[in-house]
Enzyme design. Structure first.
Site, short mmCIF file in Angstrom:
data_model
loop_
_atom_site.label_atom_id
_atom_site.label_comp_id
_atom_site.label_asym_id
_atom_site.label_seq_id
_atom_site.Cartn_x
_atom_site.Cartn_y
_atom_site.Cartn_z
N SER A 1 1.78 -9.78 -0.75
CA SER A 1 1.46 -8.34 -0.72
C SER A 1 1.65 -7.69 0.65
O SER A 1 1.89 -6.49 0.73
CB SER A 1 0.03 -8.15 -1.19
OG SER A 1 -0.84 -8.97 -0.44
N GLU B 1 -9.72 6.26 2.37
CA GLU B 1 -10.65 5.28 2.92
C GLU B 1 -9.82 4.09 3.37
O GLU B 1 -8.73 3.86 2.85
CB GLU B 1 -11.65 4.84 1.83
CG GLU B 1 -11.17 3.73 0.89
CD GLU B 1 -9.98 4.11 0.01
OE1 GLU B 1 -9.72 5.32 -0.14
OE2 GLU B 1 -9.32 3.20 -0.52
N LYS C 1 0.81 -1.22 0.00
CA LYS C 1 0.00 0.00 0.00
C LYS C 1 0.84 1.27 0.00
O LYS C 1 0.45 2.30 -0.54
CB LYS C 1 -0.93 0.01 1.22
CG LYS C 1 -2.01 -1.06 1.19
CD LYS C 1 -3.08 -0.72 0.18
CE LYS C 1 -4.21 -1.75 0.19
NZ LYS C 1 -5.13 -1.56 -0.95
#
Lengths: 268, 398
Positions: B379, B112, B90
């Site tokens: 990830s 968000e 991210k």
């Protein structure tokens, strides 16, 4: 020229501005919605927006979100809303109906079927808030063919987009009074009057304003510069506040009357 | 293959900009600014500098030897996005969007978040760049992920619990968009996945492609050839599109996107958008969507908060329809089993999202030969999930 165009013509000849309430169909239930529509017309509403409840209403503030959730509990669909328009007509309502819906329910119904049903269900205009001009070409063409107005929204930030958006519009142009979602507010975008003048420069069709208009003073103010004034959240909030009255047989009429008086005083 | 998206943000029939007119100007401004900066080498240099010196890139492409042996003959590599600062991919996107916000002169950012990973990444970048940060998070999620809420606050962000709709990720996204509409003048929306209206899916893909670009270089160095199969988890799909994109033209590389089957695709509790969804418009773009016959969006379910989303990025829908990427569902239980296997064979606790990709590899690797190379996009790391894994398994490991 459909019923909505005729209504605007008549109002214009009388030098009057259209009062255009919005409500979410099925809030608190279908039967009550029909009765509320009757009351709104009696209170002086000229055109009404019938809102299709949606699970993810991006353009709406908390009041209309809550109304959507209440209506969805009853399984209200786009078809239910159309049927409600017919029921209201059968109950003697003569004002034009605008269908307000997010795009996804239309898409799932299928565009062919949707426009066929729109034509047979007393609908004069469509507002699809999440369909900007770049995404609406096909819908606008189909609306034209069906004799229904696809009503475009313009925002104070639309700037150089305004001309493109309004130049081929039909029905009326819906000016968004301020940035943000629907819901009552005490102040509007700076230069909103200038914004409306800009819109009028590019179109001859009626111009209405909405988003955040909730008081008699605001309605009176915008009536001087617009052909229509939309009041949404304030009415939905009023409906919400009388739900306990509406749900009780002994106080139901009192609740309906309260909604009627609220709308009548907006026009006073 | 033609370049996607086109000028209207369309990936074939998917994507686009299905938003209120009040947002159009902001999106056009964002697109213009993104295009200008993307063409400016100094922008990429700034991003590269922070990715390297701040987040610790490049991340390793690690040969998981014990996992490989356990599953047969194929060689399995892990792209270690879990080793990034803040523990997941991210941050790649948050750093780049944060820098873009700064270049656009915006002093405030919003985001968000579901489980809180993107919220933490955004709060981190906001602190780094000296920006004010608000994070929208479903009220339900703030309860489930109290630790991440505290993390964000520690980093100086304001966490706004969202009480609309189902009070989870999708509602947090709605609320962030609503807030942005009201505050477009001074606020930049750092969207966390390859979803939403154009230009976000394109922009997020381009900010995440560093995953695939590095993988390509690293595997050529290690093996002298490209892998046979890439496997990545897909919620909105930002790590997957970042991994896949640089390999799209390489026909010999198969790609598998792994979505969450929750309690099973035939139950009401899954997030298998590709397997069970249909075309629809959600949060600004056309894509596959979990919805009922009337077009109302259905709530998703997955043990992994990052995959618990009823939509999916439009480019993934496009890649599915042109049959370039295969999308498969993996259940909560399969993901938990895979997580434990990776823990025990490699000493790596993966995020539950990433464990879905590992679970798919557990299924396919035994059928492959010693000449096959698989790359898993790992990830994120699993620290954030330890508590929920403990709750799910009752704390007893078999």
């Amino acid at each position: 020229m459909n019923l909505m165009d005729q209504t605007f013509e008549v109002l214009k000849s009388q030098n009057r501005t259209a009062l255009m309430p919005f409500l979410t169909v099925g809030d608190p239930d279908i039967e009550t919605t029909v009765e509320i529509i009757v009351q709104l017309e009696a209170a002086g509403a000229d055109i009404i927006e019938l809102g299709v409840p949606y699970s993810d209403p991006l353009a709406d503030g908390p009041v209309i979100q809550r109304a959507s959730q209440r209506a969805l509990k009853h399984g209200v669909t786009i078809r239910t809303v159309m049927e409600t328009a017919v029921k209201a007509r059968e109950s003697g309502v003569t004002m034009p109906f605008i269908l307000f819906t997010y795009f996804n329910p239309v898409l799932q119904m299928g565009l062919d079927l949707f426009f066929k049903e729109v034509q047979t269900h007393e609908i004069s205009g469509l507002i699809i808030p999440d369909l900007p001009i770049e995404e609406s070409e096909d819908i606008r063409r189909r609306a034209d063919e069906a004799g229904v107005s696809f009503i475009p929204l313009v925002a104070p930030t639309s700037n150089e987009r305004i001309e493109k958006i309004v130049s081929n519009a039909s029905g009326f142009v819906y000016c968004v009074s301020s940035l943000g979602v629907t819901g009552e507010r005490s102040s509007f975008h700076q230069g909103v009057e200038e914004f409306i003048q800009t819109v009028k420069k590019y179109t001859n069709i009626p111009v209405a304003i909405g988003f955040g208009i909730s008081t008699q003073e605001q309605v009176a103010h915008f009536s001087q510069i617009c052909d229509g004034v939309v009041v949404g959240s304030a009415i939905v909030r009023e409906i919400e506040s009388v739900i306990p009255l509406l749900n009780d047989v002994s106080t139901r009429q009192e609740g309906l009357l309260q909604i009627r008086e609220f709308v009548a005083q907006l026009k006073a | 293959m033609t370049q996607v998206p086109d000028e209207n943000g369309r990936f074939g029939k998917f994507g686009g900009r299905f938003v209120p007119e009040t947002l159009m100007n902001a999106l056009l401004e964002l697109e213009e600014s993104y295009n200008q900066n993307a063409a400016d080498p100094s922008f990429q240099e700034e991003i590269d500098y922070l990715l390297k010196q701040y987040s610790g890139r490049e991340t390793p492409l690690y040969y998981a030897e014990r996992l490989s042996q356990h599953l047969g003959e194929a060689k399995i590599y892990l792209k270690r996005e879990d080793l990034n600062h803040t523990g997941a991919h991210k941050i790649n996107n948050a750093i780049a969007q944060g820098l873009l916000a700064k270049r656009m002169g915006k002093k405030k950012v919003i985001a968000e978040t579901g489980a809180g990973q993107h919220g933490v990444a955004t709060a981190t970048v906001a602190a780094l760049l000296g920006m004010e940060c608000k994070v929208f998070m479903g009220e339900e999620d703030t309860k489930r992920q109290a630790l991440n809420v505290f993390r964000m606050k520690l980093l100086g962000a304001e966490v706004i619990p969202v009480t609309s709709g189902s009070r989870t990720l999708k509602d947090a996204g709605n609320e962030a968009l609503r807030y942005w509409v009201s505050n477009v003048d001074d606020t930049f929306y750092i969207l966390g996945s390859a979803v939403g209206p154009h230009p976000y899916p394109m922009m997020v893909r381009n900010f995440q492609r560093v995953i695939g670009d590095e993988t390509r270089r690293q595997i050529l160095e290690a093996e002298g050839r490209l892998p046979n199969i890439l496997v990545a988890p897909v919620g909105g799909g930002s790590n997957a599109i970042g991994m896949f994109y640089p390999f799209i033209e390489d026909k010999e590389v198969a790609m598998v996107g792994v979505e969450a089957a929750g309690k099973g695709v035939d139950t009401d509790f899954h997030a298998a958008t590709m397997t069970k969804g249909t075309h629809g418009v959600f949060q600004g773009s056309m894509s596959y969507l979990l919805q009922d016959q009337h077009g109302q969006v259905i709530e998703a379910h997955s043990i992994s908060a990052g995959l618990d989303y009823p939509g999916v990025g439009p480019e993934h829908s496009y890649l599915k329809d042109i049959e370039r990427v295969k999308y498969v569902p993996i259940s909560d239980q399969e993901a938990l089993d895979a997580l434990q296997l990776l823990c025990r064979t490699e000493g790596i606790i993966p995020a539950l999202e990433s464990a879905h990709a590992v679970a798919e590899v557990i299924k396919i690797a035994p059928k492959l030969t010693k000449d096959d190379i698989i790359v898993i996009c790992l990830s994120g790391r699993g620290d954030k999930d330890v508590e929920s894994i403990m709750a799910y398994t009752g704390g007893v490991q078999s």
